[in-house]
Design a protein around this motif. Structure first.
Motif, mmCIF file in Angstrom:
data_model
loop_
_atom_site.group_PDB
_atom_site.id
_atom_site.type_symbol
_atom_site.label_atom_id
_atom_site.label_comp_id
_atom_site.label_asym_id
_atom_site.label_seq_id
_atom_site.Cartn_x
_atom_site.Cartn_y
_atom_site.Cartn_z
ATOM 1 N N SER A 11 8.963 6.636 -23.713
ATOM 2 C CA SER A 11 9.499 5.632 -22.787
ATOM 3 C C SER A 11 8.367 5.156 -21.893
ATOM 4 C CB SER A 11 10.603 6.232 -21.911
ATOM 5 O OG SER A 11 11.691 6.635 -22.690
ATOM 6 N N ILE A 12 8.241 3.844 -21.795
ATOM 7 C CA ILE A 12 7.157 3.263 -21.007
ATOM 8 C C ILE A 12 7.770 2.258 -20.029
ATOM 9 C CG2 ILE A 12 4.956 2.022 -21.086
ATOM 10 C CD1 ILE A 12 4.991 2.684 -24.173
ATOM 11 N N TYR A 13 7.524 2.463 -18.745
ATOM 12 C CA TYR A 13 7.981 1.543 -17.713
ATOM 13 C C TYR A 13 6.810 0.659 -17.330
ATOM 14 C CZ TYR A 13 12.172 4.376 -17.324
ATOM 15 O OH TYR A 13 13.352 5.017 -17.579
ATOM 16 N N PHE A 51 9.968 0.063 -22.468
ATOM 17 C CA PHE A 51 9.762 0.148 -23.904
ATOM 18 C C PHE A 51 10.324 1.505 -24.344
ATOM 19 C CE2 PHE A 51 6.580 -2.818 -22.674
ATOM 20 C CZ PHE A 51 6.174 -3.539 -23.791
ATOM 21 N N VAL A 52 11.028 1.535 -25.448
ATOM 22 C CA VAL A 52 11.453 2.787 -26.079
ATOM 23 C C VAL A 52 10.858 2.761 -27.483
ATOM 24 C CG1 VAL A 52 13.394 4.198 -26.868
ATOM 25 C CG2 VAL A 52 13.581 2.917 -24.713
ATOM 26 N N ILE A 53 9.931 3.682 -27.722
ATOM 27 C CA ILE A 53 9.202 3.721 -28.981
ATOM 28 C C ILE A 53 9.457 5.067 -29.652
ATOM 29 C CG2 ILE A 53 6.919 3.644 -30.078
ATOM 30 C CD1 ILE A 53 6.001 1.943 -27.664
ATOM 31 N N VAL A 54 9.822 5.048 -30.923
ATOM 32 C CA VAL A 54 10.034 6.273 -31.683
ATOM 33 C C VAL A 54 8.896 6.426 -32.677
ATOM 34 C CG1 VAL A 54 11.575 7.513 -33.255
ATOM 35 C CG2 VAL A 54 12.532 6.075 -31.444
ATOM 36 N N VAL A 55 8.265 7.596 -32.655
ATOM 37 C CA VAL A 55 7.167 7.901 -33.561
ATOM 38 C C VAL A 55 7.312 9.331 -34.072
ATOM 39 C CG1 VAL A 55 5.453 6.278 -32.648
ATOM 40 C CG2 VAL A 55 5.744 8.495 -31.558
#
Length: 178
Positions: A11-13, A51-55
């Motif tokens: 999660s990126i703010y 941003f919600v990024i799945v890796v």
């Protein structure tokens, strides 16, 4: 640190600035890490996006990536979480020929059993919406593909953490500055 590869949610703010998505994705690209899912939206604080990024990476890689992302000028804070630390879902839509809704009784059973819902129906097609885990959506897609899917789209993951995140104070401080 755990060297096992696992599905992690980052999660990126951030501030909402042009070009930030390119710079963030370049961080993953330089490390040859594929982004499985990416969603952006307004956060709980006005003027701050999330941003919600799945890796699929190790915790050690996640720590390094989060540090690198936080070096971006527009990034306020970044975090990573394991799947058991988050509540998450995805959403999908299926466009299917309308005649199948009436001519194939199994279609109605699939809709009911999968907890999908009909969004719209016209003489040419109907649209189903299904939210849930990726494996649930994929199972429905596989079953519907037998009948023919005109269009299919799935969103990226949206997620919230189970534990309280102390980011709210940071975001409010940021918001008060501007």
């Amino acid at each position: 640190m755990n060297q096992n590869i696992e599905s992690l949610t980052i999660s990126i703010y951030t501030e909402n600035n042009i070009g930030l998505l390119n710079r963030i994705s370049a961080i993953f690209q330089r490390r040859h890490i594929n982004i499985e899912s990416l969603t952006t939206s307004q956060s709980e604080i006005d003027g701050v996006n999330r941003f919600v990024i799945v890796v699929n990476i190790s915790e050690e890689q996640a720590v390094k990536i989060v540090k690198q992302i936080e070096k971006q000028v527009e990034t306020i804070r970044a975090f990573y979480h394991r799947e058991d630390e988050t509540i998450f879902t995805e959403s999908s839509m299926f466009k299917i020929k309308s005649e199948l809704l009436f001519d194939e009784p199994q279609i109605q059973n699939l809709i009911k059993e999968s907890y999908a819902r009909i969004v719209t129906v016209n003489k040419d097609f109907f649209v189903l919406e299904k939210s849930g885990r990726r494996n649930e959506i994929e199972a429905l897609r596989k079953e519907l593909s037998v009948y023919g899917i005109m269009q299919f789209v799935r969103s990226g993951r949206i997620a919230v953490t189970k534990e309280e995140m102390k980011v709210t104070e940071v975001l409010q401080a940021f918001n008060n500055k501007y």
